[in-house]
Write an enzyme that holds these catalytic residues in place. Structure first.
Site: not given
Length: 474
Positions: A32, A34, A36, A353, A396
């Site tokens: 995702p 941001g 690094g 899930s 989670k």
């Protein structure tokens, strides 16, 4: 004795064998925004002592962007690969191909097809740029590509690269990054010293939880910058000499919190089970609500559920009907309508899930037994009642622990994934690995126990050693 063969005679000598350079892997960093990915590529260049070149491929739609134009065209120029090599000035730079999943396609050609040759270690020693017109050796270049979504990259291109997955940061990791890097940088940018702005761990945790919802740390850095500017203005106006930020003063400086994470329920309820979900910005808990009412035996599903989630609900309903006697459900209950709702209604949800959570809520609503509010569960279910493994377990559980839950029911095949959790989290949680839905219900329904394949309600018999009581303590 026969004379020794010279290297010129067709056999490579030991010196030329040593000179053969190992071809490094072509890396693809996926994760995702941001987290690094670009910073890691810079660090690789710094650690290996190589030049660093970056080109952004976001929105590139023309094959000539990669290969260059033929010199017969007006305004012809080399492609971005050779331009980057010219900029580096060496044959072995670290070459970052940023946003490789955002390549476009137009009538002028497909740039991802042109990249196939660049990123193939077996072919890129003779890459031909249309402008240059002669083969150029790219085999010593360390290529690093970055992407947010792996599924947006064409399969032949993804096949040539070694995928390195970057997951989002946990709250503890964000706190440490902010303490070591982000806060000192923002203090410097706002002309503050460490003595003028003191930010404790509790205030930092409040800022992360209440003002940011992201996988990376960009929004966190913006909020710290805003905090720095507010403090700098107060000091410049001689209102204060230094500011010590506490959890109570964060709202005073930054306004009211904009993110409201879920909190664990305070008491047991009939038909309300606690599940867990995972998004690229982190994990959290969700509540599945089931309500039986007068009707004709229909199943109603609301809450913007996707097809997979709807099928999980139907599988749970069918399992409850097929095993009504073992589950202590009156046959008359199935002549009533059952409504299953998953808040929040405005957010689309999908995935398998939540199967065990839906099954627990359905059985609770039909049998009238409350579900434990202090247990969070996740796992896919089958019609036969098996519990199948799921993904994103680390995020989670961290999200559920943040919400105040420490007891978890998980598929037994996911037990190995618990090693990804930080040691301090593992020490605080109690995990029950399960294989069958009966074990889940024995743990989730208040006062239930599983003996000889049947659910028993009331106080469990201590001498019977119920199957679901084997807890995995960390």
């Amino acid at each position: 004795s026969s004379p020794a063969r010279s290297p010129a005679g067709g056999q490579p000598g030991p010196a030329s064998a040593r000179e053969k350079k190992a071809k490094g892997p072509i890396l693809l960093f996926v994760g995702p925004p941001g987290v690094g990915k670009t910073s890691i590529a810079k660090s690789i260049a710094r650690a290996t002592g190589r030049e660093y070149v970056r080109i952004s491929l976001g929105g590139a739609r023309d094959e000539a962007d990669i290969r260059g134009h033929r010199r017969t065209y007006v305004g012809a120029m080399p492609g971005r690969i050779l331009n980057g090599m010219k900029q580096a000035g060496t044959k072995n730079p670290v070459f970052l191909l940023d946003e490789v999943d955002k390549l476009g396609v137009s009538f002028q050609g497909d740039p991802s097809a042109a990249l196939l040759e660049v990123l193939d270690p077996a072919q890129n020693d003779s890459f031909v740029d249309h402008y240059l017109g002669v083969p150029f050796d790219l085999s010593e270049v360390l290529f690093v590509a970055t992407a947010n979504y792996l599924q947006n990259i064409p399969a032949p291109l993804a096949d040539r690269m070694e995928v390195v997955e970057f997951s989002g940061y946990t709250e503890a990791e964000k706190r440490e990054i902010a303490r070591r890097y982000l806060l000192p940088r923002q203090l410097e940018e706002n002309g503050l010293s460490a003595a003028e702005l003191a930010l404790g761990d509790e205030a930092l945790s409040e800022l992360i939880a209440g003002y940011t919802r992201e996988a990376g740390v960009r929004q966190l850095e913006r909020e710290l910058g805003k905090l720095g500017r507010k403090v700098a203005r107060r000091i410049a106006a001689h209102e204060v000499e230094r500011v010590e930020v506490t959890p109570e003063t964060v709202a005073e400086l930054l306004g009211r919190p904009r993110v409201h994470p879920e909190r664990a329920a305070r008491h047991d309820q009939v038909g309300v089970a606690t599940g867990m979900f995972y998004t690229p910005v982190g994990g959290d808990i969700l509540f599945v609500e089931a309500q039986a009412m007068e009707g004709k035996g229909d199943l109603v599903l609301t809450g913007q559920l996707g097809d997979v989630m709807k099928e999980s609900a139907r599988a749970a309903w069918s399992f409850a009907r097929a095993h009504a006697a073992e589950l202590g459900i009156d046959a008359e209950a199935f002549r009533r309508d059952l409504h299953i709702h998953v808040p929040a209604g405005a957010i689309p949800k999908d995935g398998p899930s939540a199967g065990v959570t839906m099954a627990s809520a359905v059985v609770s609503a039909l049998s009238g037994r409350p579900v434990r509010h202090d247990v969070a569960m996740t796992g896919e279910i089958t019609l036969a009642g098996r519990v199948l493994p799921i993904g994103g377990l680390k995020e989670k559980i961290l999200g559920a622990v943040r919400a105040g839950i420490t007891t978890f029911v998980l598929p037994s095949e996911n037990s190995a994934d618990l090693d990804d959790l930080p040691a301090e989290v593992r020490a605080r949680i109690e995990v029950h690995p399960v294989e069958e839905l009966g074990q889940v219900l024995a743990l989730a329904l208040r006062g239930a126990s599983l003996r000889e394949g049947r659910l028993h309600f009331g106080e469990p018999d201590e001498s019977a050693e119920p199957e679901a009581e084997s807890a995995l303590r960390h």
